[in-house]
Write a protein that holds these residues in place. Structure first.
Motif, short mmCIF file in Angstrom:
data_model
loop_
_atom_site.label_atom_id
_atom_site.label_comp_id
_atom_site.label_asym_id
_atom_site.label_seq_id
_atom_site.Cartn_x
_atom_site.Cartn_y
_atom_site.Cartn_z
N ARG A 103 0.84 -1.19 0.00
CA ARG A 103 0.00 0.00 0.00
C ARG A 103 0.89 1.25 0.00
O ARG A 103 1.97 1.25 0.60
CB ARG A 103 -0.92 0.02 1.21
N ILE A 104 0.39 2.29 -0.68
CA ILE A 104 1.09 3.57 -0.72
C ILE A 104 0.14 4.67 -0.26
O ILE A 104 -1.08 4.51 -0.27
CB ILE A 104 1.61 3.90 -2.14
N ARG A 105 0.74 5.77 0.17
CA ARG A 105 -0.03 6.97 0.43
C ARG A 105 0.87 8.17 0.15
O ARG A 105 2.09 8.07 0.17
CB ARG A 105 -0.59 7.03 1.84
N GLY A 106 0.24 9.30 -0.12
CA GLY A 106 0.98 10.51 -0.45
C GLY A 106 0.99 11.50 0.69
O GLY A 106 0.05 11.57 1.49
N HIS A 107 2.09 12.25 0.74
CA HIS A 107 2.25 13.35 1.69
C HIS A 107 2.57 14.61 0.88
O HIS A 107 3.46 14.57 0.01
CB HIS A 107 3.39 13.09 2.68
N TRP A 108 1.90 15.71 1.15
CA TRP A 108 2.09 16.95 0.42
C TRP A 108 2.69 18.02 1.30
O TRP A 108 2.20 18.28 2.40
CB TRP A 108 0.75 17.46 -0.12
N LYS A 109 3.73 18.66 0.79
CA LYS A 109 4.33 19.84 1.43
C LYS A 109 4.22 20.98 0.42
O LYS A 109 4.66 20.86 -0.73
CB LYS A 109 5.80 19.59 1.77
N LEU A 110 3.62 22.10 0.83
CA LEU A 110 3.44 23.24 -0.07
C LEU A 110 4.75 24.01 -0.19
O LEU A 110 5.30 24.48 0.79
CB LEU A 110 2.34 24.17 0.46
#
Length: 149
Positions: A103-110
């Motif tokens: 399983r994968i998931r994303g992390h966002w940094k602006l």
């Protein structure tokens, strides 16, 4: 939130997606859609003989999951968006393979939120695709999205 309010979060982690499984079925469908049937993706027996120990997702499949994961995340939603489009990437590195079934998931940094024209906002984010139970991420990408409000 308004685009201006989101711009105030520059430099911050702004969200994490849900987990999604990279099943062999998804990998096979991507191979069919793109014509990339390299054995490390679709031939489970042959892939067992590689250092990966089994089939792995295409890097571009993992990359292509960003819109889905972004939509299924807790990242702030911009008020009044009429349309959002992928604008491209500045950097993208595939760090670790995603084995079938993981399983994968994303992390966002602006990194940046800039109004290019009235009502047209360009968002640059660092997106990291985490692999459940792994030390290294699948990829790290600096991605640009254009929003029209």
């Amino acid at each position: 939130m308004t685009p201006q309010e989101l711009a105030e979060k520059t430099g911050e982690n702004i969200g994490t997606s849900e987990w999604v499984e990279m099943s062999q079925e998804r990998i096979n469908q991507f191979a069919d859609a793109t014509g990339d049937h390299q054995f490390i993706h679709v031939n489970e027996e042959a892939a067992k003989m590689t250092p990966f120990g089994g089939t792995i997702a295409h890097g571009f499949l993992t990359l292509s999951m960003m819109p889905y994961l972004g939509a299924n995340s807790d990242t702030p939603k911009i008020d009044g968006v009429k349309m959002g489009v992928n604008y491209g990437g500045n950097k993208c590195r595939f760090i670790a393979p995603v084995r079938a079934g993981k399983r994968i998931r994303g992390h966002w940094k602006l990194l940046e939120m800039v109004e290019k024209r009235p009502g047209q906002w360009q968002q640059t984010s660092e997106v990291t695709m985490e692999i459940e139970g792994e030390d290294k991420p699948a990829l790290i990408c600096e991605w640009i999205t254009m929003y029209f409000v």
